[in-house]
Design a protein around this motif. Structure first.
Motif, PDB file in Angstrom:
ATOM      1  N   UNK A 273       0.850  -1.173   0.000  1.00 14.30           N
ATOM      2  CA  UNK A 273       0.000   0.000   0.000  1.00 14.30           C
ATOM      3  C   UNK A 273       0.898   1.240   0.000  1.00 14.30           C
ATOM      4  N   UNK A 274       0.286   2.397  -0.020  1.00 16.33           N
ATOM      5  CA  UNK A 274       1.089   3.618  -0.053  1.00 16.33           C
ATOM      6  C   UNK A 274       0.487   4.682   0.834  1.00 16.33           C
ATOM      7  N   UNK A 275       1.367   5.509   1.349  1.00 16.85           N
ATOM      8  CA  UNK A 275       0.968   6.594   2.239  1.00 16.85           C
ATOM      9  C   UNK A 275       1.443   7.911   1.640  1.00 16.85           C
ATOM     10  N   UNK A 276       0.512   8.830   1.527  1.00 16.36           N
ATOM     11  CA  UNK A 276       0.849  10.116   0.915  1.00 16.36           C
ATOM     12  C   UNK A 276       1.681  10.966   1.877  1.00 16.36           C
ATOM     13  N   UNK A 277       2.654  11.648   1.333  1.00 17.77           N
ATOM     14  CA  UNK A 277       3.474  12.571   2.120  1.00 17.77           C
ATOM     15  C   UNK A 277       3.141  13.982   1.654  1.00 17.77           C
ATOM     16  N   UNK A 278       2.587  14.761   2.559  1.00 20.21           N
ATOM     17  CA  UNK A 278       2.184  16.117   2.218  1.00 20.21           C
ATOM     18  C   UNK A 278       3.061  17.118   2.954  1.00 20.21           C
ATOM     19  N   UNK A 279       3.251  18.242   2.328  1.00 20.91           N
ATOM     20  CA  UNK A 279       4.006  19.313   2.986  1.00 20.91           C
ATOM     21  C   UNK A 279       3.384  20.637   2.576  1.00 20.91           C
ATOM     22  N   UNK A 280       3.026  21.389   3.596  1.00 19.84           N
ATOM     23  CA  UNK A 280       2.400  22.680   3.335  1.00 19.84           C
ATOM     24  C   UNK A 280       1.105  22.535   2.557  1.00 19.84           C
ATOM     25  N   UNK A 281       0.378  21.458   2.824  1.00 23.07           N
ATOM     26  CA  UNK A 281      -0.910  21.268   2.181  1.00 23.07           C
ATOM     27  C   UNK A 281      -0.846  20.743   0.759  1.00 23.07           C
ATOM     28  N   UNK A 282       0.332  20.418   0.282  1.00 23.92           N
ATOM     29  CA  UNK A 282       0.406  19.874  -1.081  1.00 23.92           C
ATOM     30  C   UNK A 282       1.111  18.525  -1.034  1.00 23.92           C
ATOM     31  N   UNK A 283       0.701  17.668  -1.926  1.00 25.85           N
ATOM     32  CA  UNK A 283       1.286  16.340  -1.962  1.00 25.85           C
ATOM     33  C   UNK A 283       2.691  16.420  -2.542  1.00 25.85           C
TER      34      UNK A 283
END
Lengths: 585, 229
Positions: A273-283
Motif C-alpha cells: 500500500x502507499x501513504x501520501x506525504x504532504x508538505x504545506x498542504x500539497x502532496x
C-alpha cells in the motif's frame, strides 16, 4: 459608568472563569488520559508474566548453554536462548505498539553469517538487539513495580477521598479529618480534593506511559541511520526493506521514481500500500510499503511527516529527472523519426528512380545491339550507357549514404562489412557481437563508422585504418582509428557533433582523440540490448511507449540503467534532425 | 496548567495538615488511684495497649499515657460498681491526625483482671491473680504469672505466657497467632494442638489426672508448651 455596566461585570467575570475552566477541562482531555492510564496499566500487568517467563528462560538457557559450551551441546541451547530473547523483544514491541502507541518498527532478524550454528550464534550473541533485550528485561520489572505502585497510590488516594466524602455525607459521627469533624461540609471539601488527586494521578500515569514508551523505543527500535538517502532512512525506521518512494508531479498528475520514470501505485489487495506525504498542504511524494506493516499507519504518517522536508527536496530532483527523461525520450523519438524518414527515402530511391535507371540501362543495351554497324550511333549509345551507369552508381551511393537497406534488412554486422569492403583503403575490420539491437542503436553505431571512414578518406591521409565493433557487457563499443595526420575537431562542423547528438539520444557516448600528427581514434559506446524477435527487420519497436508507467519495484532499488531506446517510428510528419551520414566536418 | 494547579492544591493541603499535626501534637500522662480493693478490674481498651503489673498490697493505680494531635484526646469512661472497676477507653477515629493511648495498671494480688483490646498489646508482669485477656491483632505477653487461672484468646496476635508457679488452669487460644507457654515443673494435663501450625510439647510431665491443666490451641499458628523438666 452606569449601574447596568457595573452589575454586568461579575456575571461576565463568572462567565470568563467558566469558559477558562471549560477550556482547561477540554485541554485536559480526560477521556484520553483515563484511556492512557488504563493502557499503561494493561501494559504493565500483561508484561509481568512475559518478563518473568523471558527472564527465567534467558537466565536458565544462558547458564546452561555456557556451562555446556565445552561439550558443544551448549551451542544449540545458546542459539535457542537467543531466539527466546528475540521473540521476547518481538512480543514487547507488540505490547508497546498496541498499548503505548510506541510506534516501534518491525524488528530485523539478524542474518546468520553462515550455515553452521556457530557463526549464527556468534552473530546473535554479538548483536546489539540481544544486549538491548537483556537491558529491557532488567529495567522492565522495577519500572513495572513503580508504575503499579503509582497507579495503586493514585487509585487508593482517589478512592479513599471519595469514600471519606461518602461517609461524611452519611454522617460519620466521631470521625475527624485533621482538625475537622467529618461532616457534610468537610465531605464536600474532601470530594473536591478527589478531583485534583485524580488529575495528578492521571498525569503521573501519563508521564509513566511516556517514559515507558521512550524506554521501549530506545531499547527496541532499530537505530535509523542519521544520514543517507531518504529511502534508506525510512526503510530502516519503518522496518520495511522493500519500501519505495514515489514522487508526485502535480502538472502531469503522475508519480515518478527517483529516476523520473513513471510508476503506478500498488493496487488494493496486492500486499502493498502507499501513504501520501504532504508538505504545506500539497502532496510531495508517496511512501510505498508493505500493507501489513504492523507498526501501524501512525508510524508511517509520523515517519512521512519527519521526512517531508527531505522528500520535498528529493521531489525537486525527481521532477528534474523526469523532465530530463522526457527530453531524452523526445530526442530519441526525433532521431528515430529521422531514421525512418531516411529509410523511406532510400526505399523510394531504390524502388523509383533507381529502378527506372536500371530499366533505361537495359534499353540502352538493346539500342546498342540494334545499332551495330552504325559506328557513330554505337559510340553515342556507348557514351550514354557509361554516363547512365555512373549516374546509377552515384544514386546507389546516395541511397546507401541516406540509409543503407542492408542495415535494415540484415543488421549492423553485414552493413559494416559491406561498408568497409567499398572503402577505397584497406580496412582492418573486426566485428564481435551477436544478434540485433534496436534500429536506432544499430543506425547510431553504423553512422559512427560511416562518418569516421568518410573523414579518413577525405582528410586523414592515412595508410592504415582499423575498425573494431565489439560487445562489452551490455554495451557495444565502436572504435575507428587511423594513422593519419590527426587534428580532427568535433566542435567544428556538424559531422562528429551530429554523431554525438545521435549517440546521446540512445544513451551512448562519443570520444574523439585526434592529436595532430598522431592519427585519430573515434570511440563510441552505446547500450546494446538484443531487440525482440518480432521487431527484427521491421524497424519498428514493439516495446511499450516511453512514457508507459512501471510498477514500483518491490525492493525499492530502482533500476538506474537508462531505458532502452525504443523506436517510435509511427510519428507522422517527423523530420530528422540528425546529421547526414557520409558528410564530413 | 490544570495539573500544576491540582498538584499545588494537594501539596498545600498536605503541608497544612502536616504543619497542624506537628504544631498540635501532644503527649499527656494522667495518673490516678482507685480507693479500696476491687474484686475485679475490667479494661475495654480497643486500640490502646495495657501493661498490668502485680503488687502485693495497696490500691489499684492507673497511669494513662496518651498522644494526640488537633486536640483529639482519648475518651475514657470509668465506673465502679459491685466490686468491679470498669474502664473503657476510646480514641476518636482521626484521619490525618493522631490519637493513641497506653495504660499501666498496678493491681493488688488476688484481684481478677479482664482486658479486652483490638490491636493494642497486653502485657502482664508478675501478676498474681486470675486473668482473662482477649485481643484482636494485639499480642499478649505474660511474665512470671502466678495465679489461679489465666485465659488468653487472640484472633491473630501471638501469645506468650510464662508462669512463675503452676497455674491451676492455663488456657491459650488463637485463630492464627503463635502460642507459647512456659510452666514450672509439675504434672500437667496438657492439650496442645494446631490445625496447620507446628506443635511442640517439651520437657513436660503430662498425666491425665494431674492437678494442673494447660490448653494451647491455635488454628494456624505454632503451638509450643515447655515444662521446666
Amino acid at each position: 459608568m452606569s449601574a447596568a455596566t457595573q452589575s454586568s461585570l461579575p456575571g461576565r467575570s463568572a462567565g470568563a472563569v467558566s469558559a477558562a475552566v471549560a477550556r482547561e477541562l477540554d485541554g485536559l482531555d480526560l477521556v484520553e488520559r483515563v484511556a492512557t492510564a488504563g493502557r499503561v496499566l494493561a501494559y504493565v500487568v500483561a508484561g509481568l508474566p512475559l518478563v518473568a517467563g523471558a527472564a527465567v528462560l534467558l537466565i536458565v538457557g544462558g547458564a546452561a548453554g555456557l556451562l555446556l559450551l565445552p561439550v558443544w551441546v551448549g551451542i544449540p541451547i545458546l542459539t535457542l536462548t537467543g531466539e527466546v530473547g528475540r521473540r521476547y523483544a518481538v512480543a514487547e514491541r507488540w505490547l508497546a505498539n498496541r498499548l503505548l502507541y510506541a510506534r516501534i518498527p518491525r524488528l530485523h532478524r539478524q542474518a546468520p553469517a553462515g550455515r553452521l550454528p556457530w557463526p549464527g550464534l556468534r552473530v546473535t550473541l554479538r548483536s546489539a538487539g540481544l544486549a538491548r533485550t537483556v537491558v529491557l528485561l532488567a529495567v522492565r520489572l522495577p519500572v513495572a513495580l513503580v508504575t503499579v505502585a503509582a497507579a495503586l497510590l493514585t487509585m487508593a488516594l482517589v478512592a479513599g477521598l471519595v469514600a471519606l466524602a461518602v461517609q461524611g455525607l452519611g454522617g460519620a459521627a466521631g470521625r475527624f479529618l485533621g482538625p475537622l469533624a467529618l461532616g457534610p461540609l468537610t465531605a464536600v471539601g474532601v470530594l473536591a480534593l478527589a478531583v485534583p488527586a485524580g488529575v495528578v494521578g492521571l498525569a503521573a500515569l501519563g508521564a509513566l506511559a511516556t517514559a515507558l514508551r521512550h524506554l521501549a523505543r530506545a531499547l527496541l527500535a532499530a537505530r535509523a541511520p542519521a544520514e543517507g538517502p531518504v529511502r534508506e532512512v525510512l526503510a530502516e525506521s519503518l522496518g520495511d526493506r522493500s519500501l519505495a518512494i514515489a514522487y508526485w508531479l502535480p502538472e502531469r498528475e503522475i508519480f515518478v521514481d527517483e529516476q523520473g520514470e513513471r510508476v503506478e501505485m500498488p493496487a488494493p489487495g496486492s500486499g502493498r500500500t502507499w501513504t501520501s506525504v504532504d508538505r504545506g498542504g500539497r502532496r510531495v511524494a508517496a511512501i510505498v510499503h508493505e500493507a501489513d506493516l504492523d507498526a501501524g499507519p501512525e508510524l508511517v504518517q509520523a515517519a512521512a511527516a519527519g521526512a517531508a522536508l527531505a522528500l520535498d527536496n528529493e521531489h525537486l530532483k525527481a521532477d528534474l529527472r523526469a523532465r530530463l527523461e522526457e527530453l531524452r525520450a523526445s530526442r530519441a523519438r526525433i532521431v528515430e523519426a529521422a531514421d525512418e524518414a531516411r529509410r523511406r527515402l532510400e526505399r523510394d530511391l531504390h524502388d523509383g528512380a533507381q529502378q527506372q535507371l536500371v530499366a533505361l540501362a537495359l534499353e540502352m543495351r538493346l539500342l546498342k545491339r540494334k545499332a551495330l554497324g552504325d559506328g557513330e550511333t554505337t559510340a553515342l549509345v556507348e557514351r550514354a550507357s557509361q554516363k547512365l551507369a555512373a549516374a546509377l552508381e552515384e544514386l546507389r551511393e546516395l541511397a546507401r549514404g541516406i540509409h543503407p537497406a542492408i542495415l535494415t534488412d540484415r543488421g549492423l554486422g553485414p552493413a559494416l562489412q559491406a561498408l568497409t569492403r567499398r572503402f577505397p583503403l584497406e580496412v582492418d575490420c573486426g566485428i564481435d557481437f551477436e544478434g540485433r539491437s534496436s534500429p536506432a542503436v544499430e543506425a547510431a553505431a553504423y553512422f559512427v563508422v560511416t562518418e569516421s571512414l568518410t573523414n579518413v578518406a577525405k582528410y586523414a591521409h592515412a595508410n592504415e585504418v582499423r575498425v573494431r565493433v565489439e560487445q562489452v557487457g551490455d554495451h557495444l563499443e565502436v572504435l575507428v582509428e587511423d594513422d593519419g595526420i590527426g587534428g580532427a575537431d568535433p566542435s567544428r562542423g556538424s559531422g562528429l557533433g551530429g554523431l554525438a547528438d545521435r549517440l546521446g539520444a540512445v544513451d551512448g557516448t562519443l570520444l574523439v582523440d585526434s592529436p595532430p600528427g598522431r592519427g585519430t581514434r573515434v570511440r563510441a559506446r552505446v547500450p546494446w540490448r538484443p531487440a525482440l524477435a518480432e521487431t527484427l527487420g521491421s524497424g519498428r519497436g514493439a516495446a511499450p511507449p516511453l512514457d508507459a508507467p512501471r510498477a514500483v519495484p518491490a525492493n525499492g532499488a530502482d533500476a538506474t540503467a537508462p531505458a532502452p531506446a525504443q523506436a517510435q517510428a509511427d510519428l507522422p510528419g517527423a523530420d530528422g534532425s540528425g546529421s547526414a551520414p557520409g558528410r564530413s566536418t | 496548567m490544570l495539573v500544576a494547579a491540582s498538584t499545588g492544591i494537594l501539596v498545600l493541603v498536605g503541608v497544612a495538615l502536616a504543619a497542624g499535626h506537628a504544631l498540635t501534637s501532644t503527649t499527656r500522662v494522667t495518673s490516678y488511684a482507685v480507693q479500696g480493693t476491687p474484686d475485679r478490674v475490667e479494661l475495654d481498651l480497643a486500640g490502646a495497649s495495657a501493661e498490668v503489673v502485680g503488687r502485693a498490697t495497696g490500691s489499684l493505680a492507673v497511669r494513662r499515657t496518651e498522644r494526640f494531635s488537633f486536640g483529639h484526646a482519648v475518651d475514657e469512661r470509668r465506673s465502679a460498681a459491685g466490686g468491679v472497676v470498669r474502664l473503657r477507653s476510646r480514641c476518636p477515629r482521626v484521619i490525618a491526625g493522631r490519637c493513641s493511648a497506653s495504660y499501666r495498671l498496678t493491681v493488688p494480688d488476688n484481684v481478677a483482671v479482664v482486658v479486652r483490646t483490638g490491636r493494642g498489646a497486653v502485657r502482664l508482669a508478675a501478676f498474681r491473680g486470675s486473668a482473662q485477656v482477649l485481643t484482636g491483632s494485639g499480642g499478649v505477653t505474660v511474665d512470671a504469672f502466678c495465679g489461679f487461672s489465666l485465659a488468653v484468646k487472640t484472633v491473630s496476635g501471638d501469645a506468650r505466657a510464662g508462669a512463675a508457679c503452676s497455674p491451676q488452669r492455663l488456657d491459650l487460644r488463637s485463630e492464627s497467632g503463635d502460642l507459647e507457654a512456659d510452666v514450672p515443673s509439675g504434672t500437667y494435663r496438657a492439650e496442645a494442638d494446631s490445625n496447620s501450625g507446628r506443635r511442640r510439647v517439651m520437657d513436660l510431665d503430662a498425666s491425665g489426672d494431674a492437678p494442673f491443666e494447660i490448653r494451647a490451641l491455635s488454628d494456624s499458628g505454632d503451638v509450643t508448651v515447655r515444662g521446666a523438666g
